[in-house]
Scaffold this motif. Structure first.
Motif, PDB file in Angstrom:
ATOM      1  N   PRO A 113       2.040  47.738 -31.558  1.00 12.55           N
ATOM      2  CA  PRO A 113       2.324  46.368 -32.007  1.00 12.55           C
ATOM      3  C   PRO A 113       1.458  45.305 -31.321  1.00 12.55           C
ATOM      4  CG  PRO A 113       4.371  47.506 -31.494  1.00 12.55           C
ATOM      5  CD  PRO A 113       3.243  48.397 -31.055  1.00 12.55           C
ATOM      6  N   GLY A 114       1.376  45.347 -29.999  1.00  9.94           N
ATOM      7  CA  GLY A 114       0.620  44.323 -29.289  1.00  9.94           C
ATOM      8  C   GLY A 114       0.172  44.803 -27.926  1.00  9.94           C
ATOM      9  N   TRP A 138      -4.450  47.244 -31.674  1.00 11.38           N
ATOM     10  CA  TRP A 138      -3.276  46.404 -31.434  1.00 11.38           C
ATOM     11  C   TRP A 138      -3.012  45.616 -32.709  1.00 11.38           C
ATOM     12  CZ3 TRP A 138      -1.459  48.197 -27.067  1.00 11.38           C
ATOM     13  CH2 TRP A 138      -2.349  48.738 -26.140  1.00 11.38           C
ATOM     14  N   TYR A 139      -1.874  45.847 -33.342  1.00 13.51           N
ATOM     15  CA  TYR A 139      -1.558  45.234 -34.625  1.00 13.51           C
ATOM     16  C   TYR A 139      -1.662  43.705 -34.573  1.00 13.51           C
ATOM     17  CZ  TYR A 139       0.786  44.461 -39.091  1.00 13.51           C
ATOM     18  OH  TYR A 139       1.101  44.073 -40.374  1.00 13.51           O
ATOM     19  N   ASP A 140      -1.288  43.118 -33.451  1.00 12.74           N
ATOM     20  CA  ASP A 140      -1.391  41.663 -33.302  1.00 12.74           C
ATOM     21  C   ASP A 140      -2.838  41.170 -33.444  1.00 12.74           C
ATOM     22  OD1 ASP A 140       1.331  41.431 -32.930  1.00 12.74           O
ATOM     23  OD2 ASP A 140       1.204  41.200 -30.751  1.00 12.74           O
ATOM     24  N   ASP A 141      -3.801  42.052 -33.217  1.00 10.88           N
ATOM     25  CA  ASP A 141      -5.216  41.674 -33.235  1.00 10.88           C
ATOM     26  C   ASP A 141      -5.899  41.869 -34.598  1.00 10.88           C
ATOM     27  OD1 ASP A 141      -4.868  41.208 -30.553  1.00 10.88           O
ATOM     28  OD2 ASP A 141      -6.077  42.914 -29.886  1.00 10.88           O
ATOM     29  N   HIS A 145      -2.894  41.807 -41.795  1.00  8.97           N
ATOM     30  CA  HIS A 145      -1.431  41.674 -41.885  1.00  8.97           C
ATOM     31  C   HIS A 145      -1.042  41.343 -43.316  1.00  8.97           C
ATOM     32  CE1 HIS A 145      -0.424  41.476 -37.537  1.00  8.97           C
ATOM     33  NE2 HIS A 145      -1.684  41.088 -37.446  1.00  8.97           N
TER      34      HIS A 145
END
Length: 146
Positions: A113-114, A138-141, A145
């Motif tokens: 996730p992050g 890192w999904y946040d990066d 989305h």
């Protein structure tokens, strides 16, 4: 493992799979793909992407809902190695298929996730995975989305 944590992890898997597969061009993506394991038995790859083109490539992505900030420092390596072993079991089969001529190349990736807030934890995760030629995402990066 608490039910809430399991439910949140499953929701994260579905979100990542849908976001990744939306608008995928030049490749075919498969979520929750059954996978033969070299040591016998079967597994389930979270996300497999077959890249079309001159060189056929396979990307295997293991999605983990791990919040590294909640993992005690003395357990980070244990959890990371468990994730890497799981991914490597899938990659072993893909390597066998590559040697048989099915793929020109394969890539393995762990998706979390992050990033952890702790720089040392981040460095350990990325270094140890990198030593095994595994990408960490890192999904946040990411910019894909939903």
């Amino acid at each position: 493992m608490g039910v809430e944590r399991l439910t949140a992890g499953q929701a994260f898997h579905r979100t990542v799979q849908s976001a990744f597969l939306t608008g995928l061009a030049g490749a075919s993506g498969f979520r929750e793909r059954q996978w033969r394991l070299i040591r016998g038995g079967r597994g389930r790859v979270d996300l497999a992407v077959e890249v079309d083109g001159d060189e056929r490539m396979l990307v295997i992505i293991e999605i983990k809902g791990t919040d590294w900030d909640t993992i005690p420092a003395d357990r980070v390596m244990r959890n990371l190695r468990r994730h890497l072993r799981q991914l490597q079991a899938y990659l072993d089969t893909a390597i066998e298929d590559m040697e048989a001529g099915r793929w020109e190349g394969i890539v393995g990736a762990l998706l979390y996730p992050g990033r952890p807030a702790n720089a040392e934890t981040l460095a350990v995760i990325e270094t140890v995975a990198g030593e095994q030629a595994v990408q960490v995402t890192w999904y946040d990066d990411v910019d894909w989305h939903l």
